[in-house]
Design a protein around this motif. Structure first.
Motif, PDB file in Angstrom:
ATOM      1  N   LEU A 108      57.768  20.915  -3.000  1.00 38.81           N
ATOM      2  CA  LEU A 108      58.876  21.145  -3.929  1.00 38.81           C
ATOM      3  C   LEU A 108      59.136  22.621  -4.182  1.00 38.81           C
ATOM      4  CD1 LEU A 108      58.066  18.381  -6.606  1.00 38.81           C
ATOM      5  CD2 LEU A 108      59.766  18.276  -4.765  1.00 38.81           C
ATOM      6  N   GLY A 109      58.214  23.469  -3.748  1.00 39.64           N
ATOM      7  CA  GLY A 109      58.379  24.904  -3.984  1.00 39.64           C
ATOM      8  C   GLY A 109      58.192  25.304  -5.422  1.00 39.64           C
ATOM      9  N   ILE A 110      57.300  24.597  -6.144  1.00 40.06           N
ATOM     10  CA  ILE A 110      57.034  24.939  -7.539  1.00 40.06           C
ATOM     11  C   ILE A 110      55.555  25.293  -7.684  1.00 40.06           C
ATOM     12  CG2 ILE A 110      58.875  23.496  -8.422  1.00 40.06           C
ATOM     13  CD1 ILE A 110      56.868  21.383  -9.114  1.00 40.06           C
ATOM     14  N   VAL A 111      55.237  26.063  -8.740  1.00 38.80           N
ATOM     15  CA  VAL A 111      53.868  26.531  -8.936  1.00 38.80           C
ATOM     16  C   VAL A 111      53.497  26.437 -10.412  1.00 38.80           C
ATOM     17  CG1 VAL A 111      52.277  28.464  -8.712  1.00 38.80           C
ATOM     18  CG2 VAL A 111      54.057  28.141  -6.991  1.00 38.80           C
ATOM     19  N   GLY A 112      52.385  25.741 -10.702  1.00 41.25           N
ATOM     20  CA  GLY A 112      51.829  25.755 -12.042  1.00 41.25           C
ATOM     21  C   GLY A 112      52.406  24.719 -12.990  1.00 41.25           C
ATOM     22  N   ALA A 113      51.675  24.530 -14.102  1.00 44.83           N
ATOM     23  CA  ALA A 113      52.038  23.511 -15.087  1.00 44.83           C
ATOM     24  C   ALA A 113      53.422  23.719 -15.702  1.00 44.83           C
ATOM     25  CB  ALA A 113      50.965  23.452 -16.178  1.00 44.83           C
ATOM     26  N   PRO A 114      53.827  24.946 -16.072  1.00 45.89           N
ATOM     27  CA  PRO A 114      55.171  25.111 -16.653  1.00 45.89           C
ATOM     28  C   PRO A 114      56.271  24.641 -15.698  1.00 45.89           C
ATOM     29  CG  PRO A 114      53.840  27.060 -17.060  1.00 45.89           C
ATOM     30  CD  PRO A 114      53.061  26.221 -16.108  1.00 45.89           C
ATOM     31  N   SER A 115      56.109  24.923 -14.396  1.00 46.93           N
ATOM     32  CA  SER A 115      57.117  24.496 -13.416  1.00 46.93           C
ATOM     33  C   SER A 115      57.167  22.978 -13.318  1.00 46.93           C
ATOM     34  CB  SER A 115      56.803  25.095 -12.038  1.00 46.93           C
ATOM     35  OG  SER A 115      56.856  26.500 -12.078  1.00 46.93           O
ATOM     36  N   ILE A 116      55.985  22.341 -13.381  1.00 46.73           N
ATOM     37  CA  ILE A 116      55.932  20.872 -13.318  1.00 46.73           C
ATOM     38  C   ILE A 116      56.625  20.273 -14.541  1.00 46.73           C
ATOM     39  CG2 ILE A 116      54.364  18.885 -13.397  1.00 46.73           C
ATOM     40  CD1 ILE A 116      52.365  20.537 -11.776  1.00 46.73           C
ATOM     41  N   ILE A 121      57.473  15.604 -15.779  1.00 44.20           N
ATOM     42  CA  ILE A 121      56.159  15.052 -15.434  1.00 44.20           C
ATOM     43  C   ILE A 121      56.294  13.697 -14.754  1.00 44.20           C
ATOM     44  CG2 ILE A 121      53.981  14.207 -16.389  1.00 44.20           C
ATOM     45  CD1 ILE A 121      54.176  16.386 -18.505  1.00 44.20           C
ATOM     46  N   GLY A 122      57.204  12.848 -15.276  1.00 41.25           N
ATOM     47  CA  GLY A 122      57.401  11.537 -14.668  1.00 41.25           C
ATOM     48  C   GLY A 122      57.898  11.649 -13.241  1.00 41.25           C
ATOM     49  N   GLU A 123      58.865  12.538 -13.008  1.00 41.56           N
ATOM     50  CA  GLU A 123      59.399  12.732 -11.661  1.00 41.56           C
ATOM     51  C   GLU A 123      58.328  13.307 -10.740  1.00 41.56           C
ATOM     52  OE1 GLU A 123      60.785  13.615 -14.420  1.00 41.56           O
ATOM     53  OE2 GLU A 123      62.709  12.543 -14.529  1.00 41.56           O
ATOM     54  N   PHE A 124      57.516  14.204 -11.275  1.00 44.32           N
ATOM     55  CA  PHE A 124      56.452  14.810 -10.468  1.00 44.32           C
ATOM     56  C   PHE A 124      55.419  13.756 -10.068  1.00 44.32           C
ATOM     57  CE2 PHE A 124      52.434  17.087  -9.919  1.00 44.32           C
ATOM     58  CZ  PHE A 124      52.811  18.065  -9.003  1.00 44.32           C
ATOM     59  N   ASN A 125      55.054  12.892 -11.017  1.00 45.65           N
ATOM     60  CA  ASN A 125      54.106  11.815 -10.701  1.00 45.65           C
ATOM     61  C   ASN A 125      54.650  10.897  -9.615  1.00 45.65           C
ATOM     62  OD1 ASN A 125      52.172  12.684 -12.487  1.00 45.65           O
ATOM     63  ND2 ASN A 125      52.824  11.333 -14.151  1.00 45.65           N
ATOM     64  N   GLU A 126      55.953  10.634  -9.681  1.00 50.82           N
ATOM     65  CA  GLU A 126      56.569   9.764  -8.681  1.00 50.82           C
ATOM     66  C   GLU A 126      56.517  10.411  -7.297  1.00 50.82           C
ATOM     67  OE1 GLU A 126      57.710   6.424  -7.218  1.00 50.82           O
ATOM     68  OE2 GLU A 126      57.349   6.688  -9.387  1.00 50.82           O
ATOM     69  N   ALA A 191      43.001  28.999 -14.040  1.00 51.48           N
ATOM     70  CA  ALA A 191      43.827  29.512 -15.126  1.00 51.48           C
ATOM     71  C   ALA A 191      45.284  29.118 -14.917  1.00 51.48           C
ATOM     72  CB  ALA A 191      43.693  31.032 -15.212  1.00 51.48           C
ATOM     73  N   LYS A 192      45.706  29.009 -13.655  1.00 54.68           N
ATOM     74  CA  LYS A 192      47.092  28.647 -13.357  1.00 54.68           C
ATOM     75  C   LYS A 192      47.393  27.215 -13.778  1.00 54.68           C
ATOM     76  CE  LYS A 192      48.468  27.396  -9.223  1.00 54.68           C
ATOM     77  NZ  LYS A 192      48.845  27.377  -7.791  1.00 54.68           N
ATOM     78  N   LEU A 193      46.450  26.303 -13.491  1.00 54.99           N
ATOM     79  CA  LEU A 193      46.686  24.890 -13.782  1.00 54.99           C
ATOM     80  C   LEU A 193      46.166  24.476 -15.151  1.00 54.99           C
ATOM     81  CD1 LEU A 193      45.684  23.476 -10.282  1.00 54.99           C
ATOM     82  CD2 LEU A 193      47.991  23.817 -11.153  1.00 54.99           C
ATOM     83  N   GLY A 194      45.293  25.306 -15.727  1.00 54.40           N
ATOM     84  CA  GLY A 194      44.747  24.965 -17.033  1.00 54.40           C
ATOM     85  C   GLY A 194      43.825  23.765 -16.986  1.00 54.40           C
ATOM     86  N   THR A 195      42.993  23.663 -15.933  1.00 57.88           N
ATOM     87  CA  THR A 195      42.120  22.503 -15.787  1.00 57.88           C
ATOM     88  C   THR A 195      40.869  22.894 -15.013  1.00 57.88           C
ATOM     89  OG1 THR A 195      41.983  20.237 -14.928  1.00 57.88           O
ATOM     90  CG2 THR A 195      43.245  21.794 -13.643  1.00 57.88           C
ATOM     91  N   PRO A 196      39.742  22.214 -15.294  1.00 53.28           N
ATOM     92  CA  PRO A 196      38.552  22.443 -14.460  1.00 53.28           C
ATOM     93  C   PRO A 196      38.803  21.975 -13.026  1.00 53.28           C
ATOM     94  CG  PRO A 196      37.972  21.327 -16.503  1.00 53.28           C
ATOM     95  CD  PRO A 196      39.460  21.281 -16.393  1.00 53.28           C
ATOM     96  N   LEU A 197      38.050  22.525 -12.100  1.00 53.40           N
ATOM     97  CA  LEU A 197      38.170  22.156 -10.694  1.00 53.40           C
ATOM     98  C   LEU A 197      36.831  21.643 -10.200  1.00 53.40           C
ATOM     99  CD1 LEU A 197      39.949  25.386  -9.365  1.00 53.40           C
ATOM    100  CD2 LEU A 197      41.054  23.241  -9.989  1.00 53.40           C
ATOM    101  N   SER A 198      36.878  20.750  -9.226  1.00 53.37           N
ATOM    102  CA  SER A 198      35.650  20.385  -8.529  1.00 53.37           C
ATOM    103  C   SER A 198      35.329  21.491  -7.536  1.00 53.37           C
ATOM    104  CB  SER A 198      35.821  19.058  -7.791  1.00 53.37           C
ATOM    105  OG  SER A 198      36.657  19.233  -6.660  1.00 53.37           O
ATOM    106  N   ASN A 199      34.098  21.487  -7.039  1.00 57.24           N
ATOM    107  CA  ASN A 199      33.723  22.497  -6.046  1.00 57.24           C
ATOM    108  C   ASN A 199      34.620  22.421  -4.825  1.00 57.24           C
ATOM    109  OD1 ASN A 199      31.683  23.416  -7.660  1.00 57.24           O
ATOM    110  ND2 ASN A 199      30.118  22.129  -6.738  1.00 57.24           N
TER     111      ASN A 199
END
Length: 300
Positions: A108-116, A121-126, A191-199
């Protein structure tokens, strides 16, 4: 009357085939005879050995690691089958997590939570749902080609409501039994996504770097003019340093550094690495590491 078979001719025919050809004939034989299904039918009423295959992401293709662990799983389940257990092999798909979201963001050419959030959010999940199973056909072909018996007809998907509800139900039972504890752990964090990551999710940012080693001086408390020479590749751990390690049976030397005007203690075998010229140094003493046990030094 016994019919004699010319075994030499039989093996000669087999020897003309390549290993892939033999494998493909075996797979075709299993498929035509529906042998996996028959192995289940024959053992109806037998003790159940239940398995749920650890679900891979279907947004990417299988790699060596999948084939390696899959082979180990298959060997275990075939063993249980031969021991008389009923062994259905239920496969699954992991439909959650950053790999899926990352793929959609790229598309989609978007980056990060604000863009999503701006996208919806519903459209992104779809959009995520549309791609989450795009490589299932390739996965099935590769897994079956590796010689595994797997039931792809009853796959579970982590995005299905009944699956998510079952996980919460099990968690609730464990909580009620007092088997859930709360604590803290160090995790990679985006920091970009605001979430922990797995290894694994953090691994795409992994790169090989050259870490320089350092040698530092630790002056002895009871002999200030003499210092231990300590080598480390993890200098960031030095602020919390509590001890210097020596090998009890490793020979060490105490030397006088003629250039620096100081005395140092280091392993005898490392002397030439630090002092390639014998004119720079004078050996004052030689002893095993156990002689240093219990001595104190000033911390870095």
């Amino acid at each position: 009357m016994l019919e004699l078979v010319n075994s030499s001719n039989m093996f000669a025919e087999i020897s003309k085939k390549t290993l892939p050809e033999i494998e493909e004939e075996t797979l075709a034989y299993w498929k035509e005879g529906d042998l996996f299904a028959k192995s289940l039918t024959q053992r109806e009423g037998s003790p159940l050995f239940s398995t749920y295959d650890g679900p891979p992401f279907a947004t990417g293709l299988p790699h060596y690691g999948h084939l390696l662990t899959g082979t180990i799983k298959d060997a275990t389940l075939r063993y249980k089958t031969m021991k008389g257990f009923l062994v259905p092999r239920r496969f699954g798909w992991d439909c959650h997590g950053l790999p899926v979201e990352n793929e959609v963001e790229k598309a989609l050419g978007i980056v990060g939570a604000p863009s999503i959030e701006r996208f919806g959010i519903g459209e992104f999940n779809e959009e995520c749902r549309k791609i989450v199973l795009r490589y299932t056909k390739e996965w099935e072909e590769t897994v079956l080609r590796s010689g595994r018996w797997v039931d792809f007809g009853e796959c579970y998907r982590t995005m299905d409501l009944n699956f998510m509800e079952s996980v919460w139900a099990v968690f609730k039972r464990l909580y009620g039994m007092g088997l859930v504890s709360q604590g803290y752990r160090v995790m990679p964090f985006s920091a970009k996504l605001g979430t922990p990551l797995s290894n694994f999710e953090a691994s795409e940012n992994y790169k090989e770097v050259d870490d320089p080693s350092i040698t530092l001086m630790l002056p002895l408390v009871d002999e200030p003019e003499t210092a231990l020479l300590v080598w480390t590749t993890t200098p960031w751990t030095l602020p919390s340093n509590l001890a210097a390690m020596v090998g009890a049976k490793i020979p060490y030397v105490k030397i006088a550094d003629k250039v620096r005007g100081k005395n140092f203690i280091l392993a005898r075998d490392r002397l030439a690495a630090y002092y390639p010229s014998e004119e720079e140094v004078q050996v004052l003493d030689c002893f095993y590491g156990e002689a240093l046990e219990g001595r104190s030094y000033h911390p870095p």
